[in-house]
Design a protein around this motif. Structure first.
Motif, PDB file in Angstrom:
ATOM      1  N   LEU A  85     -19.918  41.080  58.397  1.00 23.17           N
ATOM      2  CA  LEU A  85     -19.810  42.563  58.098  1.00 23.17           C
ATOM      3  C   LEU A  85     -18.528  42.698  57.007  1.00 23.17           C
ATOM      4  O   LEU A  85     -18.752  43.522  56.156  1.00 23.17           O
ATOM      5  N   ILE A  86     -17.491  42.009  57.350  1.00 23.42           N
ATOM      6  CA  ILE A  86     -16.438  42.223  56.231  1.00 23.42           C
ATOM      7  C   ILE A  86     -16.649  41.498  55.201  1.00 23.42           C
ATOM      8  O   ILE A  86     -16.390  42.023  53.967  1.00 23.42           O
ATOM      9  N   ARG A  87     -17.412  40.502  54.941  1.00 21.12           N
ATOM     10  CA  ARG A  87     -17.805  39.835  53.774  1.00 21.12           C
ATOM     11  C   ARG A  87     -18.696  40.636  53.026  1.00 21.12           C
ATOM     12  O   ARG A  87     -19.085  40.665  51.918  1.00 21.12           O
ATOM     13  N   ALA A  88     -19.949  41.366  53.841  1.00 24.30           N
ATOM     14  CA  ALA A  88     -21.076  41.939  53.253  1.00 24.30           C
ATOM     15  C   ALA A  88     -20.417  43.234  52.571  1.00 24.30           C
ATOM     16  O   ALA A  88     -20.935  43.840  51.579  1.00 24.30           O
ATOM     17  N   SER A  92     -16.168  39.977  49.815  1.00 22.83           N
ATOM     18  CA  SER A  92     -17.056  38.883  49.920  1.00 22.83           C
ATOM     19  C   SER A  92     -16.430  37.504  50.158  1.00 22.83           C
ATOM     20  O   SER A  92     -17.114  36.677  50.277  1.00 22.83           O
ATOM     21  N   GLU A  93     -15.149  37.503  49.492  1.00 28.71           N
ATOM     22  CA  GLU A  93     -14.521  36.081  49.455  1.00 28.71           C
ATOM     23  C   GLU A  93     -13.678  36.112  51.013  1.00 28.71           C
ATOM     24  O   GLU A  93     -13.003  34.955  51.132  1.00 28.71           O
ATOM     25  N   PHE A  94     -13.712  36.960  51.814  1.00 35.14           N
ATOM     26  CA  PHE A  94     -13.147  36.721  53.053  1.00 35.14           C
ATOM     27  C   PHE A  94     -13.266  35.622  53.795  1.00 35.14           C
ATOM     28  O   PHE A  94     -14.484  35.200  53.967  1.00 35.14           O
ATOM     29  N   ASN A  95     -12.418  35.014  54.348  1.00 34.50           N
ATOM     30  CA  ASN A  95     -12.496  33.456  55.164  1.00 34.50           C
ATOM     31  C   ASN A  95     -11.678  33.601  56.390  1.00 34.50           C
ATOM     32  O   ASN A  95     -10.657  33.624  56.041  1.00 34.50           O
ATOM     33  N   ILE A  96     -12.079  33.465  57.674  1.00 37.48           N
ATOM     34  CA  ILE A  96     -11.131  33.539  58.830  1.00 37.48           C
ATOM     35  C   ILE A  96     -10.311  32.588  58.631  1.00 37.48           C
ATOM     36  O   ILE A  96      -9.156  32.340  59.170  1.00 37.48           O
ATOM     37  N   GLU A  97     -10.615  31.243  58.360  1.00 36.31           N
ATOM     38  CA  GLU A  97      -9.763  29.958  58.352  1.00 36.31           C
ATOM     39  C   GLU A  97      -8.593  30.260  57.459  1.00 36.31           C
ATOM     40  O   GLU A  97      -7.599  30.085  57.826  1.00 36.31           O
ATOM     41  N   GLU A  98      -8.942  30.879  56.120  1.00 35.23           N
ATOM     42  CA  GLU A  98      -7.792  31.138  55.245  1.00 35.23           C
ATOM     43  C   GLU A  98      -6.893  32.104  55.672  1.00 35.23           C
ATOM     44  O   GLU A  98      -5.550  32.029  55.574  1.00 35.23           O
ATOM     45  N   PHE A  99      -7.663  33.049  56.332  1.00 41.02           N
ATOM     46  CA  PHE A  99      -6.675  34.131  56.867  1.00 41.02           C
ATOM     47  C   PHE A  99      -5.971  33.948  58.022  1.00 41.02           C
ATOM     48  O   PHE A  99      -4.679  34.206  58.073  1.00 41.02           O
TER      49      PHE A  99
END
Length: 247
Positions: A85-88, A92-99
């Motif tokens: 939902l966060i990406r949608a 759109s570039e959200f990535n939990i690993e990078e976060f």
């Protein structure tokens, strides 16, 4: 996503359209040491400890902790839905690993500033209304408790996302918050009676009687970002908890 550079954002008192997921995990800890090792009985976090006896004449052993997280499958799926939902709808570039990697760097930096009582340096990283509360609490802590606030990269044992929240306020502004949980070791001298949320490891390095004690502490840091159009894409720490050191 660069999370280490954060900006200040105050939490709004009135929020609607709120939804939250709690991500509970079982945590399995293994301390592998080529020496004698003893662990005081823990509670709340599951540990599996394996000890090895060292032979005389061997060089000083290398200590290593292996941590394995076992997530609840249902909660794991639900949190992935929120990430979708966060990406949608938000990023759109959200990535939990990078976060998570960015959250670790922020945790190391902010916890060090807290232990050194450098509260002015927290501006732009931590919400303004939270800085004053932290200063008030930290000023009451003894030096050994302040030392225990600081976490170094080599002392971090495990990190996992906790609560995920999506907020809308009365003005139509949109917010996302992610609570990160950290487990880290400290050699700070704390009371013999374990604080709630801590575990004690005693590692015999040399001969009999020579032991190094470390405590496994927990910390919760909540990161919040406003996703309203035209607002800077910055994450801010809006909640900080360190075991029973800072509640």
């Amino acid at each position: 996503m660069a999370l280490f550079i954060l900006r200040s954002c105050c939490r709004l008192p009135s929020l609607r359209g709120f939804s939250r997921v709690t991500n509970h995990e079982s945590v399995l800890l293994k301390w592998c040491v080529k020496s004698k090792l003893s662990v005081l009985p823990p509670d709340g976090v599951g540990e599996a400890v394996r000890a090895y006896s060292s032979d005389r004449g061997e060089p000083k052993p290398h200590q290593k902790v292996v941590v394995v997280g076992i997530p609840n499958p249902f909660i794991w799926i639900r949190t992935r839905v929120y990430y979708f939902l966060i990406r949608a709808y938000f990023d759109s570039e959200f990535n939990i690993e990078e976060f998570t990697e960015g959250a670790k760097q922020a945790f190391f930096h902010v916890s060090k500033l807290l232990s050194q009582c450098q509260f002015s340096a927290l501006e732009g990283l931590v919400a303004n209304d939270l800085i004053g509360k932290l200063e008030e609490k930290c000023n009451l802590l003894p030096p050994n408790y302040k030392m225990a606030l600081s976490a170094r990269p080599d002392e971090l044992m495990y990190t996992t996302p906790g609560d995920v929240g999506i907020y809308y306020d009365d003005k139509g502004r949109r917010f996302v918050s992610i609570l990160m949980r950290f487990w880290y070791l400290t050699s700070a001298r704390l009371p013999d009676e374990p604080l709630e949320g801590t575990r004690i490891f005693q590692v015999a390095i040399g001969g009999e009687g020579e032991a190094e004690s470390k405590r496994l502490l927990t910390a919760n840091y909540e990161f919040q970002r406003e996703f309203t159009k035209g607002v800077a894409p910055d994450w801010t720490i809006t909640r900080i908890e360190h075991s029973k050191l800072l509640d």
